[in-house]
Write a protein that holds these residues in place. Structure first.
Motif, short mmCIF file in Angstrom:
data_model
loop_
_atom_site.label_atom_id
_atom_site.label_comp_id
_atom_site.label_asym_id
_atom_site.label_seq_id
_atom_site.Cartn_x
_atom_site.Cartn_y
_atom_site.Cartn_z
N ALA A 25 -36.77 101.16 12.59
CA ALA A 25 -35.93 100.43 13.56
C ALA A 25 -36.68 99.23 14.12
O ALA A 25 -36.09 98.16 14.33
N MET A 26 -37.97 99.36 14.34
CA MET A 26 -38.75 98.23 14.86
C MET A 26 -38.75 97.10 13.85
O MET A 26 -38.58 95.93 14.22
N ASP A 27 -38.90 97.41 12.57
CA ASP A 27 -38.89 96.38 11.53
C ASP A 27 -37.53 95.70 11.44
O ASP A 27 -37.45 94.47 11.38
N VAL A 28 -36.46 96.49 11.44
CA VAL A 28 -35.11 95.94 11.36
C VAL A 28 -34.82 95.10 12.61
O VAL A 28 -34.25 94.01 12.52
N LEU A 29 -35.22 95.58 13.75
CA LEU A 29 -35.00 94.88 15.00
C LEU A 29 -35.70 93.52 14.98
O LEU A 29 -35.13 92.50 15.40
N ALA A 30 -36.93 93.48 14.48
CA ALA A 30 -37.68 92.23 14.41
C ALA A 30 -36.99 91.22 13.49
O ALA A 30 -37.01 90.02 13.74
N GLN A 31 -36.34 91.72 12.43
CA GLN A 31 -35.67 90.83 11.47
C GLN A 31 -34.27 90.44 11.91
O GLN A 31 -33.86 89.30 11.75
N GLU A 32 -33.52 91.38 12.44
CA GLU A 32 -32.10 91.18 12.70
C GLU A 32 -31.73 90.98 14.16
O GLU A 32 -30.62 90.57 14.46
N GLY A 33 -32.66 91.33 15.07
CA GLY A 33 -32.31 91.30 16.48
C GLY A 33 -31.42 92.48 16.83
O GLY A 33 -30.95 93.20 15.94
N PHE A 34 -31.19 92.68 18.11
CA PHE A 34 -30.40 93.83 18.54
C PHE A 34 -28.95 93.72 18.07
O PHE A 34 -28.36 94.70 17.64
N ALA A 35 -28.40 92.52 18.12
CA ALA A 35 -27.00 92.34 17.72
C ALA A 35 -26.80 92.71 16.25
O ALA A 35 -25.76 93.27 15.89
N GLY A 36 -27.78 92.42 15.40
CA GLY A 36 -27.64 92.71 13.97
C GLY A 36 -28.09 94.09 13.55
O GLY A 36 -27.84 94.53 12.43
N LEU A 37 -28.76 94.79 14.45
CA LEU A 37 -29.28 96.13 14.15
C LEU A 37 -28.13 97.13 14.00
O LEU A 37 -27.21 97.15 14.81
#
Length: 187
Positions: A25-37
């Protein structure tokens, strides 16, 4: 600290799955931001089925709130040799305010997640609040009364919402939080 997920007791294998999900989730969050997670994206990044991920996390807000809880629970309260309860309390407030300062994507997501209505997030808010309250009471020592602790909790919550809204960096907010708390705590 109890690090089990909020929805169920975990076996060792399940705990490993939850750890993989929170790290992914940390990796996805860093790439996509909260809106895209999405939980689906996190499950894919962790190599876990989407249904399995939803077994542990009811929403992306729940997942992010769990990440913050785990960060807080894994961080020992600061140790101060000071006999001054004000100095000890300021140290606690700064540490908590800076907990996610180096990770802007997580910092903003935490604010949004903790304001959510998911019942699993509500449960985590209670756990997070209880831990922060405990740390403040310990730091205040004999000065810990209900009104003082509640005022400090309000200062802290307001400061983090302001940081999450982008009014200032977490470091700037931590400094402002210290100044405001000092004004309140000084006799």
């Amino acid at each position: 600290m109890n690090m089990e997920a909020t929805r169920r007791r975990l076996t060792e294998k399940q705990a490993d799955t939850v750890d993989r999900l929170t790290k992914a989730a940390m990796d996805v969050l860093a790439q996509e931001g909260f809106a895209g997670l999405t939980v689906r994206m996190v499950a894919s990044a962790a190599g876990v089925g989407t249904a399995t991920a939803y077994t542990y996390f009811s929403s992306k807000e729940h997942l992010v709130a769990e990440m913050f809880w785990r960060r807080l629970a894994a961080t020992d309260a600061p140790v101060s040799e000071s006999a001054d309860p004000t100095a000890r309390t300021l140290l606690v407030l700064r540490q908590i305010a800076m907990l996610v300062a180096d990770e802007p994507a997580l910092a903003g997501a935490v604010t949004s997640a903790l304001l959510g209505t998911d019942p699993d997030v509500a449960h985590l808010r209670l756990r997070i609040g209880a831990e922060i309250r405990r740390r403040l009471i310990d730091a205040l020592g004999d000065r810990a009364d209900g009104e003082t602790v509640e005022t400090l909790e309000l200062l802290y919550a307001g400061a983090l919402v302001r940081a999450g809204m982008g009014y200032a960096s977490y470091a700037q907010i931590a400094e402002q939080l210290e100044k405001t708390a000092l004004r309140f705590l000084q006799p």
